[in-house]
Design an enzyme around this catalytic site. Structure first.
Site, PDB file in Angstrom:
ATOM      1  N   THR A  73     -12.708  -6.030  13.774  1.00  0.00           N
ATOM      2  CA  THR A  73     -13.851  -6.353  13.646  1.00  0.00           C
ATOM      3  C   THR A  73     -14.848  -5.865  12.376  1.00  0.00           C
ATOM      4  O   THR A  73     -15.679  -6.749  12.174  1.00  0.00           O
ATOM      5  CB  THR A  73     -14.786  -6.058  15.075  1.00  0.00           C
ATOM      6  OG1 THR A  73     -14.722  -4.632  15.253  1.00  0.00           O
ATOM      7  CG2 THR A  73     -14.079  -6.637  16.259  1.00  0.00           C
ATOM      8  N   ARG A 120      -8.127 -13.799  17.817  1.00  0.00           N
ATOM      9  CA  ARG A 120      -8.444 -12.894  18.642  1.00  0.00           C
ATOM     10  C   ARG A 120      -9.897 -13.273  18.966  1.00  0.00           C
ATOM     11  O   ARG A 120     -10.701 -13.620  18.373  1.00  0.00           O
ATOM     12  CB  ARG A 120      -8.723 -11.505  18.046  1.00  0.00           C
ATOM     13  CG  ARG A 120      -8.949 -10.289  19.032  1.00  0.00           C
ATOM     14  CD  ARG A 120      -8.911  -9.147  18.127  1.00  0.00           C
ATOM     15  NE  ARG A 120      -8.598  -7.967  19.039  1.00  0.00           N
ATOM     16  CZ  ARG A 120      -8.956  -6.579  18.753  1.00  0.00           C
ATOM     17  NH1 ARG A 120      -9.457  -6.403  17.497  1.00  0.00           N
ATOM     18  NH2 ARG A 120      -8.823  -5.804  19.663  1.00  0.00           N
ATOM     19  N   TYR A 153      -9.898  -9.474  24.002  1.00  0.00           N
ATOM     20  CA  TYR A 153     -10.421  -8.111  24.307  1.00  0.00           C
ATOM     21  C   TYR A 153     -11.710  -8.256  25.378  1.00  0.00           C
ATOM     22  O   TYR A 153     -12.566  -8.801  24.749  1.00  0.00           O
ATOM     23  CB  TYR A 153     -10.496  -7.304  22.970  1.00  0.00           C
ATOM     24  CG  TYR A 153     -10.967  -5.773  23.030  1.00  0.00           C
ATOM     25  CD1 TYR A 153     -10.401  -5.271  24.414  1.00  0.00           C
ATOM     26  CD2 TYR A 153     -11.279  -5.300  22.122  1.00  0.00           C
ATOM     27  CE1 TYR A 153     -10.511  -3.895  24.080  1.00  0.00           C
ATOM     28  CE2 TYR A 153     -11.171  -3.782  21.971  1.00  0.00           C
ATOM     29  CZ  TYR A 153     -11.004  -2.984  23.055  1.00  0.00           C
ATOM     30  OH  TYR A 153     -10.988  -1.779  23.162  1.00  0.00           O
ATOM     31  N   HIS A 177      -5.001  -4.058  25.829  1.00  0.00           N
ATOM     32  CA  HIS A 177      -5.226  -2.657  26.641  1.00  0.00           C
ATOM     33  C   HIS A 177      -5.346  -2.709  28.074  1.00  0.00           C
ATOM     34  O   HIS A 177      -6.076  -2.128  28.673  1.00  0.00           O
ATOM     35  CB  HIS A 177      -6.452  -1.983  26.100  1.00  0.00           C
ATOM     36  CG  HIS A 177      -6.313  -1.958  24.493  1.00  0.00           C
ATOM     37  ND1 HIS A 177      -5.470  -2.264  23.473  1.00  0.00           N
ATOM     38  CD2 HIS A 177      -7.706  -1.952  23.820  1.00  0.00           C
ATOM     39  CE1 HIS A 177      -5.720  -2.074  22.449  1.00  0.00           C
ATOM     40  NE2 HIS A 177      -7.130  -2.023  22.672  1.00  0.00           N
ATOM     41  N   ASP A 245      -1.892   1.024  18.190  1.00  0.00           N
ATOM     42  CA  ASP A 245      -3.478   0.719  17.699  1.00  0.00           C
ATOM     43  C   ASP A 245      -3.844   1.762  16.625  1.00  0.00           C
ATOM     44  O   ASP A 245      -4.827   2.097  16.297  1.00  0.00           O
ATOM     45  CB  ASP A 245      -4.448   1.274  19.107  1.00  0.00           C
ATOM     46  CG  ASP A 245      -5.681   0.833  19.034  1.00  0.00           C
ATOM     47  OD1 ASP A 245      -6.063  -0.453  18.097  1.00  0.00           O
ATOM     48  OD2 ASP A 245      -6.793   1.487  19.281  1.00  0.00           O
ATOM     49  N   ASN A 250     -12.845   3.770  16.333  1.00  0.00           N
ATOM     50  CA  ASN A 250     -13.848   4.167  17.179  1.00  0.00           C
ATOM     51  C   ASN A 250     -13.478   5.386  18.343  1.00  0.00           C
ATOM     52  O   ASN A 250     -14.010   5.352  19.381  1.00  0.00           O
ATOM     53  CB  ASN A 250     -14.485   3.084  18.070  1.00  0.00           C
ATOM     54  CG  ASN A 250     -15.162   1.959  16.936  1.00  0.00           C
ATOM     55  OD1 ASN A 250     -16.013   2.426  16.086  1.00  0.00           O
ATOM     56  ND2 ASN A 250     -14.420   0.733  17.021  1.00  0.00           N
TER      57      ASN A 250
END
Ligand code: 0GY
Length: 289
Positions: A73, A120, A153, A177, A245, A250
């Site tokens: 992002t 995405r 997501y 995830h 990942d 973050n």
């Protein structure tokens, strides 16, 4: 980078677990380098640089063969860093882009030629501003024609409201995830069962059994995440993907050792058959088929 940013592990261990030949890391990112590929003005965080060459070095160090690089992002809908990484890797990488409603057919064709095979849709509020569902529906119709799929997501608490939308989409969906379960609640909790039922009902829905480091409350070696990932893999062995990942955007609690993330795999996929599907056969079918 942000003052509280934790950079990726500088020297991951060599895994004890030997990955099967042809293993795909199906969830990883590149960040910048910002001097060449600036981050988006709309971003919610500013990471450290994490270049394609650093990703490829990690790939070789871990014994991975191929990458699926997912647009992060912090780059918004500017997919240049992603496409550059895919072009450099050639047949060893595929990409998942983020596109806006005004993306042209020419752009989509150029992305396909670079190795992009999906888009995405991100619903995580700390990462992106809201996108109206009609915009996503329109993008989904367009990319379906290219044979692409959609990576989604969201946080577990948002799944219930999203189900009608997700079930309306025309392509394969890959949910990041495991839908981010709260691992303190137990396998029987309605939130996790809602996710399992969604996958059971919809044979076009896949998931990534990724990010034990994000989902854990106990910390390494992520014992509290094992039952969730093991359950999903056992129940849906032909619709699961694994990834590192890297470079772990973050992360606040700790930065995982990517070698230890590889060693986590046999704990969630205990047989050679499950490992072959998770690491090789499933991602090859979806991205290189
Ligand atoms: C992930 C998770 C995160 C971030 C992003 O694109 C992104 O910024 O995906 C997150 O912060 O949970 O999958 O890498």
């Amino acid at each position: 980078m942000d003052a509280n940013w934790i950079p990726f592990h500088p020297a991951p261990k060599k895994p004890n677990f030997t990955l099967p030949k042809g293993t795909v890391d199906a969830h990883c990112h590149v960040f910048g380098p910002a001097a060449e590929f600036p981050f988006a003005p709309t971003r919610k965080y500013t990471p450290c640089d994490a270049s394609k060459n650093q990703l490829f070095t990690l790939r070789d160090h871990l014994g991975v063969s191929r990458n699926v690089i997912v647009q992060a992002t912090c780059h918004g809908t500017d997919n240049r860093a992603l496409m550059d990484a895919c072009r450099t890797a050639g047949d060893l990488a595929r990409g998942i882009a983020s596109v806006g409603p005004n993306v042209s057919d020419e752009d989509l064709t150029e992305m396909h030629q670079a190795g992009i095979r999906g888009v995405r849709f991100n619903f995580v509020k700390r990462l992106v501003d809201d996108t109206p569902q009609e915009v996503f529906t329109h993008i989904a119709e367009r990319i379906a024609k290219l044979g692409w799929h959609i990576v989604v997501y969201f946080e577990a608490a948002d799944l219930e409201a999203l189900i009608p939308f997700l079930e309306s989409l025309p392509t394969v969906l890959v949910i990041d995830h495991m839908g981010r379960p709260d691992v303190t609640k137990g396998l029987d909790h309605p939130d996790f069962q809602r996710f399992v039922s969604l996958m059971a009902r919809n044979k076009n829905i896949w998931t990534k059994v990724t990010c034990p480091e994000r989902l854990t409350v106990a910390g390494p070696p992520y014992n509290d995440v094992v039952p969730y990932a093991a359950h999903i893999i056992e129940r849906f062995p032909d619709r699961v993907l694994w990834g590192t990942d890297w470079p772990h955007p973050n992360m606040k609690s700790h930065m995982p050792d990517d070698g230890a993330l590889v060693d986590f795999i046999p704990r969630i996929a205990p047989t050679a058959t499950l490992q072959q599907k998770l690491l090789v056969d499933n991602p090859m079918r979806l991205y290189w088929g």
